[in-house]
Design an enzyme around this catalytic site. Structure first.
Site, PDB file in Angstrom:
ATOM      1  N   ARG A  14      -9.965  44.874 -32.726  1.00  0.00           N
ATOM      2  CA  ARG A  14      -8.906  43.860 -32.633  1.00  0.00           C
ATOM      3  C   ARG A  14      -9.355  42.612 -31.879  1.00  0.00           C
ATOM      4  O   ARG A  14      -8.661  41.601 -31.869  1.00  0.00           O
ATOM      5  CB  ARG A  14      -7.661  44.464 -31.983  1.00  0.00           C
ATOM      6  CG  ARG A  14      -6.876  45.365 -32.930  1.00  0.00           C
ATOM      7  CD  ARG A  14      -5.634  45.898 -32.267  1.00  0.00           C
ATOM      8  NE  ARG A  14      -5.942  47.020 -31.374  1.00  0.00           N
ATOM      9  CZ  ARG A  14      -5.036  47.611 -30.601  1.00  0.00           C
ATOM     10  NH1 ARG A  14      -3.775  47.188 -30.603  1.00  0.00           N
ATOM     11  NH2 ARG A  14      -5.379  48.624 -29.824  1.00  0.00           N
ATOM     12  N   LYS A  21     -17.013  45.788 -26.773  1.00  0.00           N
ATOM     13  CA  LYS A  21     -15.866  45.310 -26.002  1.00  0.00           C
ATOM     14  C   LYS A  21     -16.169  45.126 -24.520  1.00  0.00           C
ATOM     15  O   LYS A  21     -15.700  44.151 -23.909  1.00  0.00           O
ATOM     16  CB  LYS A  21     -14.679  46.248 -26.209  1.00  0.00           C
ATOM     17  CG  LYS A  21     -13.399  45.745 -25.577  1.00  0.00           C
ATOM     18  CD  LYS A  21     -12.173  46.488 -26.077  1.00  0.00           C
ATOM     19  CE  LYS A  21     -12.195  47.947 -25.734  1.00  0.00           C
ATOM     20  NZ  LYS A  21     -10.889  48.613 -25.982  1.00  0.00           N
ATOM     21  N   GLU A 153      -0.163  63.325 -22.994  1.00  0.00           N
ATOM     22  CA  GLU A 153      -0.118  62.017 -23.629  1.00  0.00           C
ATOM     23  C   GLU A 153       1.308  61.659 -24.027  1.00  0.00           C
ATOM     24  O   GLU A 153       2.171  62.526 -24.172  1.00  0.00           O
ATOM     25  CB  GLU A 153      -1.036  61.992 -24.851  1.00  0.00           C
ATOM     26  CG  GLU A 153      -2.501  62.260 -24.539  1.00  0.00           C
ATOM     27  CD  GLU A 153      -3.090  61.256 -23.556  1.00  0.00           C
ATOM     28  OE1 GLU A 153      -2.659  60.083 -23.575  1.00  0.00           O
ATOM     29  OE2 GLU A 153      -3.981  61.630 -22.780  1.00  0.00           O
ATOM     30  N   TYR A 385     -40.340  10.550 -18.785  1.00  0.00           N
ATOM     31  CA  TYR A 385     -40.926  11.319 -19.888  1.00  0.00           C
ATOM     32  C   TYR A 385     -41.620  10.384 -20.853  1.00  0.00           C
ATOM     33  O   TYR A 385     -41.019   9.428 -21.361  1.00  0.00           O
ATOM     34  CB  TYR A 385     -39.820  12.116 -20.598  1.00  0.00           C
ATOM     35  CG  TYR A 385     -40.303  13.037 -21.685  1.00  0.00           C
ATOM     36  CD1 TYR A 385     -41.294  13.980 -21.433  1.00  0.00           C
ATOM     37  CD2 TYR A 385     -39.744  12.979 -22.947  1.00  0.00           C
ATOM     38  CE1 TYR A 385     -41.722  14.846 -22.429  1.00  0.00           C
ATOM     39  CE2 TYR A 385     -40.156  13.849 -23.963  1.00  0.00           C
ATOM     40  CZ  TYR A 385     -41.156  14.781 -23.697  1.00  0.00           C
ATOM     41  OH  TYR A 385     -41.572  15.628 -24.689  1.00  0.00           O
ATOM     42  N   ARG A 438     -39.946 -10.839 -14.970  1.00  0.00           N
ATOM     43  CA  ARG A 438     -38.943 -11.542 -15.780  1.00  0.00           C
ATOM     44  C   ARG A 438     -39.523 -11.987 -17.120  1.00  0.00           C
ATOM     45  O   ARG A 438     -38.774 -12.300 -18.037  1.00  0.00           O
ATOM     46  CB  ARG A 438     -38.420 -12.762 -15.009  1.00  0.00           C
ATOM     47  CG  ARG A 438     -37.611 -12.378 -13.766  1.00  0.00           C
ATOM     48  CD  ARG A 438     -36.208 -11.956 -14.138  1.00  0.00           C
ATOM     49  NE  ARG A 438     -35.504 -11.342 -13.015  1.00  0.00           N
ATOM     50  CZ  ARG A 438     -34.951 -12.005 -12.011  1.00  0.00           C
ATOM     51  NH1 ARG A 438     -35.048 -13.317 -11.934  1.00  0.00           N
ATOM     52  NH2 ARG A 438     -34.317 -11.352 -11.064  1.00  0.00           N
TER      53      ARG A 438
END
Length: 462
Positions: A14, A21, A153, A385, A438
């Site tokens: 489910r 699970k 049960e 890099y 610059r």
């Protein structure tokens, strides 16, 4: 030696996912990890995990920490424990704790106290139970003057038994030698053709052995997850419990909307946690900090008086008195020294930022060592890099790095160096120097008339 067998073979259809699970997460950790850590806290280190559906995923997660055995067919809880008999036979002198890998809230105190009762009463089996206001659906514990006679049960209980609020948690202590014998006597003579671990109680009692029950004060040990809704409830339960713990320790929450704090996090007294804050793994937060809103901190150490506003920080150290945000990304292996200020839209990675240094906004500092009282202008980038390897930049104390400066690593700025806005630094700059790059501005007249001639003609004809 005391042992533990953890049943982790459930598929959880489910859940609608192709994974066992017990690997579904509660507050960022698999339910299985919650159970394992409870055993470890109770000094039970000899553990066997019974895997089943997608068992290789259990092995991958455990990474060899504990032994695993495979239940190839799902033939009941008793059958699952049978797979661990070789593990049990290695040392049958002590006791064995049987737990469910998808019931995450078993706790150290319950394990220790139930073992004490188990040993004191000289039981062959002791069921760990809890009392629920709404026990519907759970197996009821039938107590006697001398212990228990069994577990009934829901579907088999009569009206009187249905009124019982003490229920089976699915966790048990067994005397290991008795467990081995009882497992050998289980049968699958029932409608499901399965071997039920609960039947060991009836067998033990019928043979004159003691069977008892320990009722835990922590009713949450009953909680498990059969579907995504249950999993959400587990997360909410765990989240609220952690927040309550921090409230009791002097942490302030004006509103807990969107606040998620994993159970391994430490927070100092007087710290305020704002909405949308997520604190994960082994994060440590100092005193009198202000964290949030909308902040994620994972595996970081924060000093006192730190202020994080809309920050994501991972595997880093942020010292006392640092103010960061909004919209800042701190990537792993970064150290920000005390008193530094990091403003909006800044990214830091694998760098050291010195005391009282300011990086106000719109900058990327990666693989760099930045000194004390440095000012980094907006648009500054450490170009770390070259497409093959990453290199470091070093920026000395009291430097002033002008806006839109590019530092092409590896490069070093000495003490109190200034760089003019727009400069690209490609070689080391000595102490107290000014670096200017610059170039020469060129003006090509009529360029856009030629480039956009067709477009401009169309617009003029309208």
């Amino acid at each position: 030696m005391n042992k533990a067998v953890i049943l982790a073979g459930g598929q959880g259809k489910r859940m609608k996912a192709e994974m066992p699970k017990p690997l579904f997460k509660v507050l960022g950790e698999p339910m299985l990890e919650w159970v394992l850590s409870a055993c470890e806290s109770a000094d039970i280190g000899d553990i066997c995990v019974v895997k089943g559906f997608k068992g290789e995923m259990i092995d991958e997660y455990l990474g060899g920490r504990y032994r695993t055995v495979l239940q190839e067919e799902r033939l009941g809880t008793g059958h699952a424990v049978m797979q661990a008999i070789p593990f049990l036979e290695e040392d049958a002198s002590g006791n064995t704790l049987v737990l469910c890998g998808d019931a995450p809230f078993i706790d150290e105190a319950t394990i220790r106290e139930s073992l004490s009762v188990h040993e004191k009463q000289d039981n062959a089996v002791t069921v760990i139970t809890a009392e629920l206001d709404e026990p519907f659906g759970y197996g009821r514990v039938i107590r006697t003057d001398n212990g228990i006679s069994g577990i009934v049960e829901q579907n088999d209980a009569n009206e009187e038994q249905k009124l019982i609020r003490e229920v089976n948690s699915g966790a048990y202590w067994f005397r290991t030698a008795d467990l081995i014998e009882l497992l050998d006597k289980l049968t699958n003579d029932n409608s499901q053709n399965e071997y039920y671990l609960t039947d060991t109680i009836f067998i033990a009692v019928s043979e004159g052995k003691n069977a008892g029950a320990y009722k835990s004060e922590n009713a949450d040990i009953i909680r498990g997850a059969n579907d995504r809704k249950d999993l959400l409830e587990l997360n909410n339960c765990a989240r609220n419990a952690v927040i309550e713990k921090h409230l009791a320790n002097g942490v302030e929450f004006l509103c807990t909307d969107g606040v998620i704090i994993e159970r391994g996090v430490e927070i100092g007294v007087g710290t305020e946690i704002l909405p949308g804050t997520i604190l994960r793994k082994k994060t440590v937060v100092g005193k009198n900090c202000k964290i949030g809103p909308n902040t994620v901190v994972e595996n970081c150490t924060l000093g006192d008086d730190v202020n994080l506003h809309t920050v994501q920080a991972y595997d880093s150290v942020i010292e006392s008195g640092v103010k960061i945000g909004p919209y800042v990304h701190i990537r792993p292996d970064t150290t920000i020294k005390s008193g530094a200020k990091i403003g909006d839209f800044v990214e830091l990675k694998n760098s050291v930022i010195g005391e009282k240094t300011a990086i106000a906004h719109l900058a990327y500092i990666g693989d760099s060592d930045v000194g004390r009282r440095v000012n980094i202008g907006c648009g500054t980038v450490t170009v770390n890099y070259d497409g093959v390897a990453k290199s470091r930049c070093v920026i000395g104390d009291n430097c002033f790095v002008g806006c839109n400066t590019n530092l092409i690593a590896p490069v070093k700025l000495g003490k109190a160096v200034y760089t003019a806005a727009g400069t690209t630094v490609t070689k080391d700059v000595p102490d107290y120097a000014l670096a200017i790059d610059r170039g020469v501005m060129k003006i090509n007249e009529g360029y856009t008339l030629r480039k956009l001639k067709s477009k401009l003609n169309k617009e003029s004809s309208k």
